[in-house]
Design an enzyme around this catalytic site. Sequence first.
Site, PDB file in Angstrom:
ATOM      1  N   SER A  80       0.801  -1.227   0.000  1.00 36.48           N
ATOM      2  CA  SER A  80       0.000   0.000   0.000  1.00 36.48           C
ATOM      3  C   SER A  80       0.838   1.284   0.000  1.00 36.48           C
ATOM      4  O   SER A  80       0.294   2.374  -0.100  1.00 36.48           O
ATOM      5  CB  SER A  80      -0.955   0.016   1.198  1.00 36.48           C
ATOM      6  OG  SER A  80      -0.238   0.270   2.387  1.00 36.48           O
ATOM      7  N   LYS A  94       1.851   4.454   7.087  1.00 34.22           N
ATOM      8  CA  LYS A  94       0.997   5.330   6.289  1.00 34.22           C
ATOM      9  C   LYS A  94       1.617   6.724   6.212  1.00 34.22           C
ATOM     10  O   LYS A  94       2.488   7.069   7.013  1.00 34.22           O
ATOM     11  CB  LYS A  94      -0.384   5.446   6.954  1.00 34.22           C
ATOM     12  CG  LYS A  94      -1.280   4.204   6.838  1.00 34.22           C
ATOM     13  CD  LYS A  94      -2.002   4.172   5.512  1.00 34.22           C
ATOM     14  CE  LYS A  94      -3.117   3.148   5.438  1.00 34.22           C
ATOM     15  NZ  LYS A  94      -2.745   1.757   5.628  1.00 34.22           N
TER      16      LYS A  94
END
Lengths: 454, 143
Positions: free
Chosen positions: B64, B101
Amino acid sequence: MQVQEISAVTSNSNDLAADQKSVPPTRRADSQTYVALVDVNSFFVSAERVFDPTLADRPVVVLSNNDGCCVALSPEAKALGIEMGTPWFKISAGADQVGLVAKSSNYELYGSMSEKVMGILARFSAWIEVYSIDEAFLGIRGTLDEVQVLGRQMKDEVLRLTGLPVCVGIAKTKTLAKLANQTAKKVPELAGVCVWDRVPELTRERLLRRLPVIEVWGIGVRTTKKLNAMGIMTVKDFVDADPVAIREKFSIVQMRTLLELRGTPCIEMVYEEDPKEQLIFSRSFSQPVTTKDEMEQVLGIYAQRASGRLHRHGREAKVLTAWAMTSDFNDYQSHQPAATVSLPGYSADPVMLTKAAKSLLPKIVDGIRYARAGVMVTDLRDAGPHQMFDEFVSAHEMADVGELIETIRHEQGASSIGLGRAGLQRGPAWQMKREMMSPRYTTHWDELLEVKAN
Amino acid sequence: MKVEEVYQYAPTMQPRRLISAGVGRVPAGFPSPSQDYSDTKIDLNQMLIKDELSTFVVRVSGDSMEDAGIFDGDELIVDRSIEPHDGHVVIAVVDGEMTVKRLRVTDTGVVLQAENAQYPDVTVPELSDLVVWGVATRCLHRL
């Protein structure tokens, strides 16, 4: 006590330097020397929690060698009625039901996290005594308000940089600093930092009256029984006792403890010297060492740590002293054997230092409970090309064994390889049952913490 | 501690060693002219780590963050001493899991952004709900 000569607060941290600019604490008339005791709350459990957030707020226990019994408990586990030493087999069946998690001891992880904590604390004071894997005494200076701020900063900094929660007790003596630390843990309003002399007199009195005398650092079970027989039940009773009578009934040790509780420093700080002059590697054991075999292993590890430090500082030594000692508080036995060896030449070679440290072994008596041991090297000089002129270089040095070991240790970690019994440091660990062990996140490339990108 | 005895012990000497000691070295001879220049090495720690005590290495699992150049199996150097700000790649605790993230702090709220169009952003309702474990400073990627 050498307290007065040492200006203990160093200004490695920028925040500290900024604070000191306005009011240099060492110059103030009301500034004094204090002892801070910093220790990690439920250290083993806390170290596990840093890397595994699912353990937060859950009851967690860490088990001893071979997953035998509980050696560390989270407060939640304590609340379930589990105690230090509770055998795992007695509670394992019901563990899932109450959400209890057990972890095998992960010594690699705890050792490396401990080094981080001590390194951070050493930025606050040049004068630090690492007392055990999770606690250290620090000498600090300042006014009462300033040391309060300093205690707060220590706590915040360790938590921020390592994720480990600590409590800080600050007082005029080590014994009181211990007591202040316990108080910081028990009283939530203190937010983990207790400066003893800032606690209102009445509150202190009430506290001492409530605490049983066994809670005092250095007062053991046997002394407690005798004290109780004399009508001394609480810490307050003990503080109010006649020091001379205590010395006569017990020994100078208990009198010192009493005087320390009254605020007179009697127990000296043991601190590590500037590596320019000498280098000491010394620790208290978590469990007493009682056999020559165990001591041989300990001395080997310590000598090799000392060798590693010499390498790091680019120094070599001519003289090595190894010693062991029973606890000051051991009422039954007192034994402080020491041996000093003049090395055949200047050296930082782990083989040479290990061999020299083992000169202590003939003096170790099996069955005596040693609480601490250490290795000190003195007569230091800069390591340099001159070593090749030395005629008395050991066989190992010539074969570059020392250097090879140092390289491997540097790459694979301090406990990856060693000489003799020190090399076996992890041997028993491999055979040990550590079925519920978490990864060795901070010491092994193939066991790093996994972060999800999904 | 007091010193009780002083020992002097003789080292085990092997004649072979005395001979080999001379091989490749000239102890009292002319020093190598390169000696003065050879005392430093490229030290990756010095380059990659600002504060050893607050630095950890973690391994990434998943794709991701590929648009940020962070791939499955890469290692990240994480420095806990850095205060997390908008734009930092952070290790955050989301639902009891360590997650990597991009941190976005705006007037409208806090978002943990994936760097791969196939993954949704995670919106954090309250800043106080967000636990940032550390700020990633480098990615070790095998070529």
